[in-house]
Design an enzyme around this catalytic site. Structure first.
Site, PDB file in Angstrom:
ATOM      1  N   PHE A 237      51.359  55.101  19.886  1.00 16.22           N
ATOM      2  CA  PHE A 237      50.894  55.316  21.254  1.00 16.22           C
ATOM      3  C   PHE A 237      50.955  56.808  21.543  1.00 16.22           C
ATOM      4  CE2 PHE A 237      51.230  50.812  21.356  1.00 16.22           C
ATOM      5  CZ  PHE A 237      50.208  50.442  22.216  1.00 16.22           C
TER       6      PHE A 237
ATOM      7  N   ASN B  53      51.796  63.796  27.444  1.00 12.28           N
ATOM      8  CA  ASN B  53      52.821  63.284  26.531  1.00 12.28           C
ATOM      9  C   ASN B  53      52.451  63.406  25.056  1.00 12.28           C
ATOM     10  OD1 ASN B  53      54.683  62.632  28.535  1.00 12.28           O
ATOM     11  ND2 ASN B  53      53.705  60.661  28.905  1.00 12.28           N
TER      12      ASN B  53
ATOM     13  N   ASN C 265      52.500  58.896  23.385  1.00 13.61           N
ATOM     14  CA  ASN C 265      53.739  59.675  23.429  1.00 13.61           C
ATOM     15  C   ASN C 265      54.435  59.793  22.073  1.00 13.61           C
ATOM     16  OD1 ASN C 265      54.628  57.068  23.279  1.00 13.61           O
ATOM     17  ND2 ASN C 265      55.955  57.149  25.071  1.00 13.61           N
TER      18      ASN C 265
ATOM     19  N   HIS D   7      42.160  58.167  28.784  1.00 20.84           N
ATOM     20  CA  HIS D   7      43.148  58.733  27.863  1.00 20.84           C
ATOM     21  C   HIS D   7      42.651  58.724  26.418  1.00 20.84           C
ATOM     22  CE1 HIS D   7      46.937  60.573  28.412  1.00 20.84           C
ATOM     23  NE2 HIS D   7      47.752  59.555  28.216  1.00 20.84           N
TER      24      HIS D   7
ATOM     25  N   TYR E 224      42.619  49.701  25.379  1.00 19.85           N
ATOM     26  CA  TYR E 224      42.608  51.124  25.742  1.00 19.85           C
ATOM     27  C   TYR E 224      41.335  51.840  25.319  1.00 19.85           C
ATOM     28  CZ  TYR E 224      47.564  50.369  26.555  1.00 19.85           C
ATOM     29  OH  TYR E 224      48.764  49.892  27.018  1.00 19.85           O
TER      30      TYR E 224
END
Length: 192
Positions: free
Chosen positions: A69, A117, A71, A23, A18
């Protein structure tokens, strides 16, 4: 005079896969800020993330990259805030923003979560939306059905340059943000 902002949180997802995704723009910002302030991140399990302490002339500022993560970001934010008795209005959250054109920046206190989120979870865990946000525009794919794939993929070279430029510009406003000079920071960040 002490700092008005006592914690800066960069949002992103942990893991190599990631690192370069849209993000993780909040992590990109925080890495640059830590470098600028000569602060080193250390994994802190009790805070569910990587934490750095920046010893600034007007007091310490805590930097946090949640290892949860996206969220579950609120878990890390609430843990650090509660431990150091940091109020929501003393927190700046830096995150990617779909609803802002790529490379643009917005700064605000409170407001909705825009479907983000990470912000939803922070608001739930803090019990309020009244914390500061530095929103780094990543643009929108044009179709809401494409959003998940869009934010979890690398930006094009041009978009990455625009986001990096936004991070660099945002770093210039940090002294005003940290010291509570909201109008000056907003005027600078919202200018083209």
């Amino acid at each position: 005079m002490s700092n008005t902002i006592k914690m800066v949180v960069g949002l992103g997802n942990p893991g190599k896969e990631y690192e370069q995704t849209r993000h993780n723009a909040g992590f990109w910002f925080l890495d640059e800020l830590a470098w600028k302030w000569k602060a080193s991140f250390k994994e802190e399990k009790k805070f569910f993330g990587e934490v750095a302490r920046a010893a600034l002339p007007d007091g310490d500022v805590w930097l946090l990259k949640p290892a949860t993560f996206m969220n579950r970001s609120g878990q890390a934010v609430a843990a650090l805030a509660q431990f150091y008795k940091i109020k929501p209005e003393e927190i700046l959250v830096v995150h990617d923003e779909l609803d802002i054109p790529c490379g643009r920046i917005k700064f605000k206190l409170g407001g909705g979560n825009g479907g983000h989120n990470g912000l939803k979870d922070i608001q739930a865990k803090l019990g309020t939306a009244d914390y500061y946000r530095l929103r780094l525009g990543i643009g929108h794919p044009g179709d809401r059905n494409l959003v998940v794939g869009y934010v979890l993929n690398k930006p094009s070279a041009e978009h990455r340059r625009q986001i990096d430029d936004a991070v660099a510009k945002s770093l210039q406003a940090v002294p005003d943000i940290i010291s509570g000079k909201w109008e000056e920071a907003t005027r600078f960040l919202h200018s083209k």
